[in-house]
Design an enzyme around this catalytic site. Structure first.
Site, PDB file in Angstrom:
ATOM      1  N   GLN A  59       0.491  11.809  -4.859  1.00 17.42           N
ATOM      2  CA  GLN A  59       0.478  11.960  -3.404  1.00 17.42           C
ATOM      3  C   GLN A  59       1.817  11.558  -2.778  1.00 17.42           C
ATOM      4  O   GLN A  59       1.881  11.203  -1.600  1.00 17.42           O
ATOM      5  CB  GLN A  59      -0.657  11.135  -2.799  1.00 17.42           C
ATOM      6  CG  GLN A  59      -2.034  11.590  -3.256  1.00 17.42           C
ATOM      7  CD  GLN A  59      -3.153  10.861  -2.545  1.00 17.42           C
ATOM      8  OE1 GLN A  59      -3.321  10.973  -1.329  1.00 17.42           O
ATOM      9  NE2 GLN A  59      -3.933  10.109  -3.301  1.00 17.42           N
ATOM     10  N   ARG A 106      -8.370  16.072   0.750  1.00 15.32           N
ATOM     11  CA  ARG A 106      -8.931  15.523   1.994  1.00 15.32           C
ATOM     12  C   ARG A 106     -10.395  15.930   2.147  1.00 15.32           C
ATOM     13  O   ARG A 106     -11.122  15.356   2.955  1.00 15.32           O
ATOM     14  CB  ARG A 106      -8.168  16.029   3.227  1.00 15.32           C
ATOM     15  CG  ARG A 106      -6.675  15.713   3.328  1.00 15.32           C
ATOM     16  CD  ARG A 106      -6.368  14.272   3.107  1.00 15.32           C
ATOM     17  NE  ARG A 106      -6.055  14.011   1.702  1.00 15.32           N
ATOM     18  CZ  ARG A 106      -6.088  12.821   1.130  1.00 15.32           C
ATOM     19  NH1 ARG A 106      -6.461  11.767   1.820  1.00 15.32           N
ATOM     20  NH2 ARG A 106      -5.786  12.661  -0.146  1.00 15.32           N
ATOM     21  N   ASP A 147       0.843  -1.191   0.000  1.00 18.13           N
ATOM     22  CA  ASP A 147       0.000   0.000   0.000  1.00 18.13           C
ATOM     23  C   ASP A 147       0.885   1.250   0.000  1.00 18.13           C
ATOM     24  O   ASP A 147       2.022   1.217   0.487  1.00 18.13           O
ATOM     25  CB  ASP A 147      -0.887  -0.020   1.246  1.00 18.13           C
ATOM     26  CG  ASP A 147      -1.972   1.041   1.217  1.00 18.13           C
ATOM     27  OD1 ASP A 147      -2.264   1.575   0.127  1.00 18.13           O
ATOM     28  OD2 ASP A 147      -2.540   1.341   2.285  1.00 18.13           O
TER      29      ASP A 147
END
Length: 759
Positions: free
Chosen positions: A256, A610, A225
């Protein structure tokens, strides 16, 4: 379960889940359901011939691993879920090392140093070696950590002329000596630090191919991950494990990748195709989290990066509320506007406090917000400050557990030897430590026979040391008989530490109660999972030493304040990103390197993605920092987003703002992305961000430094006409005190101020 997959997954997700024909990479855009895909991927593996023991799933936080296992448990039951090796890189590899500790020159009861332990030991070594004061602990620790993340031990470091020359160039020629001494002391104490858990796993696999083969045979399928956050060491170990079967699934998002300061390397994503030529890539582009406006502006923003995998994130969610941009005069005005907006949303829409997050690039920006939140009596929590496990009483208690578990852990011994006070001072503790390093005996032998060593310690103190040693030996005998909770409770109370902490403050005693409650929960959970088998205090330490900062984020009903880096992986209905200014976001340390600017843009991308429903951005023209008022421009990143997604008032700022700039990358299309940081002599133009900026005949004050004199009349682009009262410093740190006709006396940093000389 076929219906489950088709009903629960979109077409992109379903294709990724069903692919089992070789190595694969899933590029999962923000909010695209990557945890769901990982969950169903593991379920699909279990359905198609893989046993739970054959699956390894690596994450970056225990929280992520527990969430993954919790979802799998719902479908296949607790036994299968437990059998999967799911955990952080450090926790999974630590288990491998404990089983094979003798191969790396350690005992299986090794303890794991945290950052404070490492700094304490390095501080002693720097003093012991009598090196120059330039060898600051933080610098040395960072340099050693960087070496380990590159899989370089001190002996390889000493053989590298490039590293030695580089250190010498910066006045740090003894890094290699400190590293070697640190390495040897850790070995003698049977201690590993976080970086060692990776370095020694690689060494174990590299030097003992039969052990590597055993784990390759066991873990036939490996999932990773947040692959974009892997450092070089993690990348190499994953490659070692996957080389035989080539059954590897990595999930990540190049957009990211924001942890280069921890050694994360975005190039690991691009390198994977070279390592596994038959790698198949899947891209998840459907966002389930955010409104159309938020998705669109995040697409606008990240499109300015050159180092990226091309993708356009889409969503079927509603258009959503316009994005709001607050223009603020200073940090106090910013706090009033942000907290006022939160208060208004709560009053209007009856949101819970936990539906709000305030994000910032650096922790220092939280102070004014805290004042305003307290003024309005709004509950909040700051994440990323002092965590529970960093409190003195908690570190003291855990040091007791560590020393009982590992009798050679001298750093833990020094922490607890005189708490509660036993009449054994720091000088005595240092003498014992030095004797341990000089004599080839276990530390327990030294303590038990203290009178046989010529240590210049008086008889009463020797007796106290022997009594302490006897107490610790008694606990070591009990450690194998008592479970973790009973052992912890006995140590904290019987040593007198609880009473000692309670006399100091009631809060410290409450924290110890909270620690014991947590150990009790751990013990009960362990017994449930292991068919009645009780955990030892050593078992507890193996878990607690690997807790990450994100694991402590709780779901309490409070407004969350945190850095953008701490917010990664989280989501909130309403997100406020403050300090969206040049020199903050992008950070001033990043302004001279194209790669760093792109990482700062990715950081901002993480912040805005977010948000689920509402997004607020703010910038302040001035902030008080390090004793002076600093003046900043709105971030270039604001102007890289389409203004039609902002509210009417914010759109006007796009039109009126005199600081609107082009993206740094837009002006450097011919630059080589992989070149090193641009130096001051570089001829590369960086749009309006370079030091030779000229705006409407105003110049950066730093360029006029040689011409400026006290008594001179200047004009500032914001504050107007004024007289220079004083000039201090030189080069990039130069500042001037100016008495402005309308604004009064102000301190301006010439590196940032736009001025012109009037006389």
């Amino acid at each position: 379960m076929t219906d489950l997959y088709t009903k629960s997954l979109n077409k992109e997700q379903l294709e990724a889940v069903r692919y089992l024909d070789g190595p694969m990479m899933i590029i999962a855009g923000a909010g695209s359901g990557k945890t769901r895909v990982l969950t169903y991927k593991i379920l699909y593996l279990l359905e198609h011939g893989y046993s739970p023991e054959n699956i390894m799933a690596l994450t970056f936080t225990n929280k992520a691993a527990n969430e993954l296992k919790g979802r799998i448990y719902q479908y296949v039951g607790v036994n299968k879920a437990r059998a999967i090796s799911a955990g952080t890189f450090h926790s999974v590899f630590s288990k491998i090392l404990r089983k094979n500790a003798e191969y790396i020159g350690h005992n299986s009861n090794y303890t794991v140093f945290d950052s404070d332990n490492t700094k304490s030991l390095l501080k002693e070594i720097i003093k012991y070696l009598k090196v120059s004061e330039k060898h600051k602990v933080d610098i040395v620790q960072r340099r050693i950590s960087q070496a380990k993340m590159q899989l370089i031990d001190p002996f390889q470091y000493a053989d590298s002329q490039d590293l030695i020359i580089d250190d010498t160039k910066f006045g740090l020629p003894h890094i290699v000596d400190i590293y070697l001494e640190y390495w040897q002391r850790c070995r003698k104490m049977n201690v590993l630090d976080f970086d060692d858990l990776l370095l020694f796993t690689h060494k174990l696999f590299d030097k003992f191919p039969e052990i590597l083969r055993n784990y390759q045979d066991q873990y036939k399928y490996i999932l990773v991950d947040e692959y974009q956050d892997t450092n070089y060491a993690q990348y190499v170990i994953v490659k070692q494990l996957a080389d035989l079967n080539e059954q590897l699934c990595v999930v990540g998002d190049d957009s990211q990748s924001i942890y280069s300061f921890r050694g994360a390397n975005i190039r690991n994503i691009f390198q994977l195709k070279k390592d596994f030529p038959n790698l198949k890539t899947f891209v998840l582009t459907k966002n389930y989290r955010s409104t159309q406006r938020i998705v669109q502006v995040s697409n606008n923003l990240i499109s300015h990066n050159k180092a990226k995998i091309d993708k356009k994130i889409v969503t079927e969610n509603e258009l959503g509320e316009p994005i709001i941009l607050f223009q603020c005069s200073d940090e106090h005005d910013e706090a009033r506007k942000v907290v006022g907006a939160i208060f208004q949303l709560i009053q209007t829409y009856h949101y819970d406090y936990k539906d709000f997050a305030i994000l910032y690039r650096v922790n220092a920006l939280s102070r004014a917000l805290e004042d305003e939140l307290r003024r309005l009596n709004l509950p909040y929590r700051i994440y990323g400050g002092m965590s529970f496990y960093e409190r003195k009483e908690i570190k003291d208690a855990i040091a007791y557990f560590r020393f009982i578990s590992n009798p050679n852990d001298v750093e833990s011994f020094k922490r607890i030897i005189n708490v509660p006070p036993r009449g054994i001072g720091d000088i005595t503790a240092m003498k014992l430590q030095e004797a341990f390093y000089l004599n080839d005996v276990p530390f327990t032998t030294l303590l038990a026979h203290i009178d046989e060593y010529n240590l210049d310690i008086n008889k009463p103190t020797q007796l106290r040391i022997k009594n302490f040693h006897a107490l610790m030996e008694k606990y070591r005998q009990l450690a194998s008989k008592l479970d973790a909770f009973d052992m912890a409770k006995k140590v904290i109370y019987d040593t007198g530490y609880y009473k000692y902490a309670e006399l100091d403050s009631h809060e410290r005693a409450e924290n110890l109660d909270a620690l014991l409650s947590g150990i009790q929960d751990y013990t009960e959970h362990f017994i449930d999972e292991n068919e009645g088998l009780s955990p030892t205090i050593e078992d507890y330490l193996s878990v607690i030493s690997l807790i990450t900062s994100n694991d402590e984020i709780q779901d309490d009903n409070v407004i969350s304040l945190m850095t953008i880096h701490n917010a990664k992986g989280l989501e909130f209905d309403n997100v406020f990103v403050i300090g969206v200014e040049e020199n903050l976001l992008p950070h001033y340390n990043s302004l001279m390197d194209l790669r760093d600017i792109e990482e700062e843009r990715r950081t901002f991308y993480v912040a805005i993605t977010r948000a689920k429903k509402r997004l607020y951005l703010s910038f302040a023209f001035s902030r008080f920092s390090h004793g002076v008022t600093r003046f900043n421009e709105p971030s270039r990143f604001i102007f890289e987003m389409e203004k039609e997604h902002f509210d009417t008032k914010s759109k006007n700022l796009f039109l009126k703002n005199p600081y609107q700039r082009q993206s740094i990358t837009a002006n450097n299309k011919s630059d080589n992305y992989n070149k090193k940081a641009l130096g001051p002599s570089s001829k590369t133009k960086i749009g309006k961000t370079s030091s030779d900026v000229e705006t409407a005949n105003y110049y950066l004050g730093i360029n006029l430094l040689n011409k400026l004199k006290e008594g001179m009349i200047i004009e500032h682009n914001k504050f107007g006409r004024g007289e220079i009262l004083n000039i201090e410093g030189n080069s990039t740190e130069a500042k001037a005190t100016v008495n402005f006709d309308k604004s009064g006396k102000k301190h301006i940093i010439l590196k940032f101020a736009k001025i012109r000389i009037l006389d």
